[in-house]
Design an enzyme around this catalytic site. Structure first.
Site, PDB file in Angstrom:
ATOM      1  N   ARG A   1      33.159  41.642  47.293  1.00  0.00           N
ATOM      2  CA  ARG A   1      32.431  41.454  46.033  1.00  0.00           C
ATOM      3  C   ARG A   1      31.077  40.786  46.271  1.00  0.00           C
ATOM      4  O   ARG A   1      30.130  40.982  45.505  1.00  0.00           O
ATOM      5  CB  ARG A   1      33.258  40.656  45.030  1.00  0.00           C
ATOM      6  CG  ARG A   1      33.672  39.283  45.517  1.00  0.00           C
ATOM      7  CD  ARG A   1      34.564  38.613  44.490  1.00  0.00           C
ATOM      8  NE  ARG A   1      35.282  37.500  45.061  1.00  0.00           N
ATOM      9  CZ  ARG A   1      35.406  36.300  44.455  1.00  0.00           C
ATOM     10  NH1 ARG A   1      34.855  36.089  43.286  1.00  0.00           N
ATOM     11  NH2 ARG A   1      36.098  35.354  45.028  1.00  0.00           N
TER      12      ARG A   1
ATOM     13  N   SER B   1      32.550  35.757  39.123  1.00  0.00           N
ATOM     14  CA  SER B   1      33.480  36.494  39.987  1.00  0.00           C
ATOM     15  C   SER B   1      32.846  37.735  40.598  1.00  0.00           C
ATOM     16  O   SER B   1      33.203  38.153  41.680  1.00  0.00           O
ATOM     17  CB  SER B   1      34.721  36.917  39.187  1.00  0.00           C
ATOM     18  OG  SER B   1      35.425  35.781  38.753  1.00  0.00           O
TER      19      SER B   1
ATOM     20  N   GLU C   1      36.024  45.008  27.093  1.00  0.00           N
ATOM     21  CA  GLU C   1      35.729  46.013  28.115  1.00  0.00           C
ATOM     22  C   GLU C   1      35.557  47.418  27.541  1.00  0.00           C
ATOM     23  O   GLU C   1      34.756  48.217  28.048  1.00  0.00           O
ATOM     24  CB  GLU C   1      36.834  46.020  29.175  1.00  0.00           C
ATOM     25  CG  GLU C   1      36.941  44.723  29.978  1.00  0.00           C
ATOM     26  CD  GLU C   1      37.730  43.618  29.277  1.00  0.00           C
ATOM     27  OE1 GLU C   1      38.300  43.874  28.186  1.00  0.00           O
ATOM     28  OE2 GLU C   1      37.794  42.499  29.818  1.00  0.00           O
TER      29      GLU C   1
ATOM     30  N   PHE D   1      40.740  45.622  34.480  1.00  0.00           N
ATOM     31  CA  PHE D   1      40.087  45.798  33.179  1.00  0.00           C
ATOM     32  C   PHE D   1      39.035  46.903  33.222  1.00  0.00           C
ATOM     33  O   PHE D   1      38.470  47.263  32.195  1.00  0.00           O
ATOM     34  CB  PHE D   1      39.451  44.476  32.733  1.00  0.00           C
ATOM     35  CG  PHE D   1      40.337  43.284  32.907  1.00  0.00           C
ATOM     36  CD1 PHE D   1      41.677  43.352  32.514  1.00  0.00           C
ATOM     37  CD2 PHE D   1      39.873  42.120  33.489  1.00  0.00           C
ATOM     38  CE1 PHE D   1      42.511  42.268  32.697  1.00  0.00           C
ATOM     39  CE2 PHE D   1      40.716  41.035  33.670  1.00  0.00           C
ATOM     40  CZ  PHE D   1      42.038  41.103  33.273  1.00  0.00           C
TER      41      PHE D   1
ATOM     42  N   HIS E   1      38.348  42.488  42.587  1.00  0.00           N
ATOM     43  CA  HIS E   1      39.698  41.928  42.511  1.00  0.00           C
ATOM     44  C   HIS E   1      40.783  43.002  42.434  1.00  0.00           C
ATOM     45  O   HIS E   1      41.797  42.843  41.757  1.00  0.00           O
ATOM     46  CB  HIS E   1      39.811  40.969  41.319  1.00  0.00           C
ATOM     47  CG  HIS E   1      38.998  39.714  41.469  1.00  0.00           C
ATOM     48  ND1 HIS E   1      37.648  39.741  41.727  1.00  0.00           N
ATOM     49  CD2 HIS E   1      39.345  38.408  41.393  1.00  0.00           C
ATOM     50  CE1 HIS E   1      37.201  38.492  41.808  1.00  0.00           C
ATOM     51  NE2 HIS E   1      38.197  37.669  41.620  1.00  0.00           N
TER      52      HIS E   1
ATOM     53  N   ASP F   1      46.723  34.960  41.257  1.00  0.00           N
ATOM     54  CA  ASP F   1      46.784  35.308  39.827  1.00  0.00           C
ATOM     55  C   ASP F   1      47.977  36.209  39.491  1.00  0.00           C
ATOM     56  O   ASP F   1      48.407  36.287  38.346  1.00  0.00           O
ATOM     57  CB  ASP F   1      45.491  35.995  39.370  1.00  0.00           C
ATOM     58  CG  ASP F   1      44.398  34.986  39.041  1.00  0.00           C
ATOM     59  OD1 ASP F   1      44.707  33.777  38.995  1.00  0.00           O
ATOM     60  OD2 ASP F   1      43.246  35.405  38.841  1.00  0.00           O
TER      61      ASP F   1
ATOM     62  N   ARG G   1      38.527  40.544  46.163  1.00  0.00           N
ATOM     63  CA  ARG G   1      38.249  39.125  45.993  1.00  0.00           C
ATOM     64  C   ARG G   1      38.115  38.319  47.292  1.00  0.00           C
ATOM     65  O   ARG G   1      37.210  37.494  47.402  1.00  0.00           O
ATOM     66  CB  ARG G   1      39.354  38.506  45.137  1.00  0.00           C
ATOM     67  CG  ARG G   1      39.272  37.001  45.020  1.00  0.00           C
ATOM     68  CD  ARG G   1      40.289  36.475  44.020  1.00  0.00           C
ATOM     69  NE  ARG G   1      40.157  35.037  43.872  1.00  0.00           N
ATOM     70  CZ  ARG G   1      40.908  34.150  44.520  1.00  0.00           C
ATOM     71  NH1 ARG G   1      41.842  34.555  45.363  1.00  0.00           N
ATOM     72  NH2 ARG G   1      40.737  32.849  44.336  1.00  0.00           N
TER      73      ARG G   1
END
Lengths: 281, 314
Positions: free
Chosen positions: B14, B41, B62, B87, B113, B121, B171
């Protein structure tokens, strides 16, 4: 510009004939909402919008229209053809195999005048916001118009888009709600109440106007007023009261003709109520 | 050939995306960015700082973001949407399908991610179905680069490519081992020539495949290693050429076996050159919380799993 109301009425009559004939020919499609919005589409394409039928996808320096409730495609196809986007005769291909006139509007077959597919509801205001943002970046002072159904306001994405437009001060966007009170399963109030739409939009930060969707003078004056929102930092919506099925007596004011085509006898009756003013295709 | 794939530092893919966005912001005035409340992020702070007019914060919405991107693309901009992979796909599949894919809009759906390596998570955020969903959409290009350098290069490349793209990255800090600057959409990279087996990997799993190939070669197996960064369109020619030589194939990916790259390769081979295959992928399961390496071990995506798959394939 002086308004030739009589001429607009004559055009709208032909547009309504086109709607009935498109739908009847394939025994499918959505006549109710199409008839209800015929006056708005006629006013937009034959008087209000500064648009170019030679069609440029990007729409630089012209007003642009997006249809969120794509099922009323017959009315859009009619005004696009009648204002020169594609041959009028092509209306005869509506919903047939190998046609550019898909059941719901699409860009896939390259039909001039259509900029994004619609049919799955709730997406059009978002798309229109994107186009409005580009106009702002490009310092293009033309307007973006988007039409949504009323039942469509039950989609969650609508309210996402309203929050965004207010927060980002998208004031070159004019949303219009076809407020006919009907949806497939019945009146909005029976299916899922919309509540006080005026207050809902207003509390989301939009200026709210209302108009009679069958009164050309009101349509033109209200949209002229809505255009003045540019520079105020507030998006504007027009709640447009219409009668579903307007112009054909047995289709008026009921959800029953939302997505049903008339049979041969009904088609004859419908066409007898609508003057052929510009020549049938 | 494998010797040249080593690393001195770890960086997140990322971060490669963010670095490329900074450069794109300076180089291409048509590039605009949208984000759904995940600026930090997605590492796009610099782009926003330098191009405030060309950035749109959409909040946690989104679906609206995808629609706005379609409108921006319609009118000539090159929108990059940015949020987590979960998302960016499942949550907004219909919006992507109608307003972007079917309408052939030049939108770049940039998704961080992805996969198990999201870590702690847990399964709500660890999407393992995104490649499948996106590759099924007609006209959608699907890219899953392997490291920081390749993600940066891919991000730059998709800005110049006309059409909808799904760019998947992740991530965690991960070895940086690919050369800088080179990226050709749809073109496989032959990383090691071999004759006994074809090993194909995408995304984070490519580093594990490099390590697995090194060990297998040390044990005497000749491994042809292919980097498939573009899952769709698939470089069919490169894969067929290799499998026709080696006769068998293992595919490693951080995704469900159903709908993944392995499935695409299997289809290709079934149509053209049926061959024994093995899949190093998640087998019809959700993930869970944990450290990335622990999760890759638990769900059958370790270096040893790749080695075992290669050795066991007859």
């Amino acid at each position: 510009m002086s308004i030739d109301i009589e001429n607009l009425k004559r055009t709208a009559s032909q547009v309504r004939r086109d709607i009935i004939r498109q739908v009847a020919a394939v025994n499918s499609g959505h006549p109710g909402g199409s008839l209800g919005c015929a006056d708005l589409f006629t006013a937009l394409y034959f008087h209000i919008m500064d648009h170019d039928p030679s069609f440029n996808m990007k729409g630089d320096n012209e007003d642009m229209f997006f249809l969120s409730n794509g099922h009323i495609s017959p009315v859009w196809y009619s005004v696009l053809a009648r204002s020169g986007y594609f041959p009028i005769q092509e209306l005869a291909t509506f919903r047939k195999i190998n046609s550019r006139l898909q059941g719901h509007p699409a860009t896939h077959e390259g039909l001039p005048g259509i900029r994004v597919a619609s049919g799955s509801l709730g997406q059009g205001i978002s798309v229109a916001i994107g186009a409005a943002l580009t106009k702002r970046l490009n310092k293009d002072d033309k307007h973006i118009f988007v039409l949504t159904g009323d039942g469509e306001l039950q989609e969650g994405q609508i309210w996402e888009s309203l929050m965004f437009a207010a927060h980002h001060k998208v004031d070159n966007l004019i949303a219009i709600v076809d407020y006919n009170g009907q949806q497939i399963d019945g009146p909005n109030e029976e299916v899922i109440s919309l509540g006080n739409l005026h207050d809902k939009w207003s509390s989301f930060g939009w200026d709210v106007l209302e108009m009679d969707g069958h009164d050309f003078e009101d349509i033109i004056n209200t949209i002229t007023k809505a255009k003045e929102n540019k520079g105020t930092g507030k998006p504007v919506v027009i709640l447009m009261k219409t009668d579903m099925g307007k112009g054909v007596d047995f289709m008026e004011g009921t959800h029953k003709w939302h997505g049903k085509a008339p049979n041969a006898e009904q088609t004859e009756s419908a066409l007898s109520q609508l003057e052929e003013t510009l020549g049938d295709y | 050939m494998l010797d040249k794939y080593t690393y001195t530092e770890k960086k997140a893919t990322r971060d490669g995306f963010g670095a490329a966005m900074t450069e794109l912001g300076r180089e291409n005035e048509k590039v605009v960015a949208l984000c759904a409340d995940l600026i930090g992020s997605l590492k796009i702070q610099k782009f926003i700082e330098e191009n405030p007019q060309r950035f749109f914060q959409v909040g946690i919405a989104e679906a609206n973001m995808m629609g706005i991107a379609a409108g921006l693309a319609t009118t000539g901009m090159i929108p990059f949407t940015s949020t987590f992979a979960n998302f960016s796909t499942g949550r907004v599949y219909d919006q992507i399908r109608q307003s972007i894919a079917y309408s052939h809009k030049n939108v770049k759906i940039c998704a961080s991610h992805a996969g198990l390596t999201l870590g702690e998570d847990g399964a709500t955020h660890q999407i393992l179905e995104d490649v499948g969903m996106m590759k099924m959409l007609p006209g959608m290009t699907v890219i899953n680069p392997a490291d920081y350098n390749q993600t940066k290069a891919a991000t730059k490349a998709i800005a110049d490519f006309k059409g909808p793209v799904y760019l998947r990255f992740g991530r965690p800090g991960w070895p940086v081992f690919m050369p800088e600057g080179e990226f050709e959409i749809g073109k496989a990279i032959l990383m090691n020539e071999g004759s006994d087996i074809t090993l194909i990997a995408t995304g984070h799993m490519l580093w594990y495949a490099v390590e697995a190939a090194r060990k297998l070669e040390a044990e005497g197996m000749s491994v042809e290693l292919i980097n498939i960064h573009t899952i769709k369109p698939l470089d069919e020619e490169a894969i067929l050429k290799s499998v026709k030589k080696t006769g068998k194939c293992v595919v490693a990916e951080e995704h469900q076996r159903n709908g993944g790259l392995g499935e695409s390769v299997a289809g290709l081979l079934a149509r053209n050159h049926p061959s024994p295959m093995a899949f190093v992928a998640v087998n019809d399961s959700f993930g869970e919380s944990g450290k990335p390496s622990e999760l890759l071990d638990k769900y059958g995506l370790s270096i040893n799993d790749i080695i075992a798959a290669c050795k066991n394939l007859r």
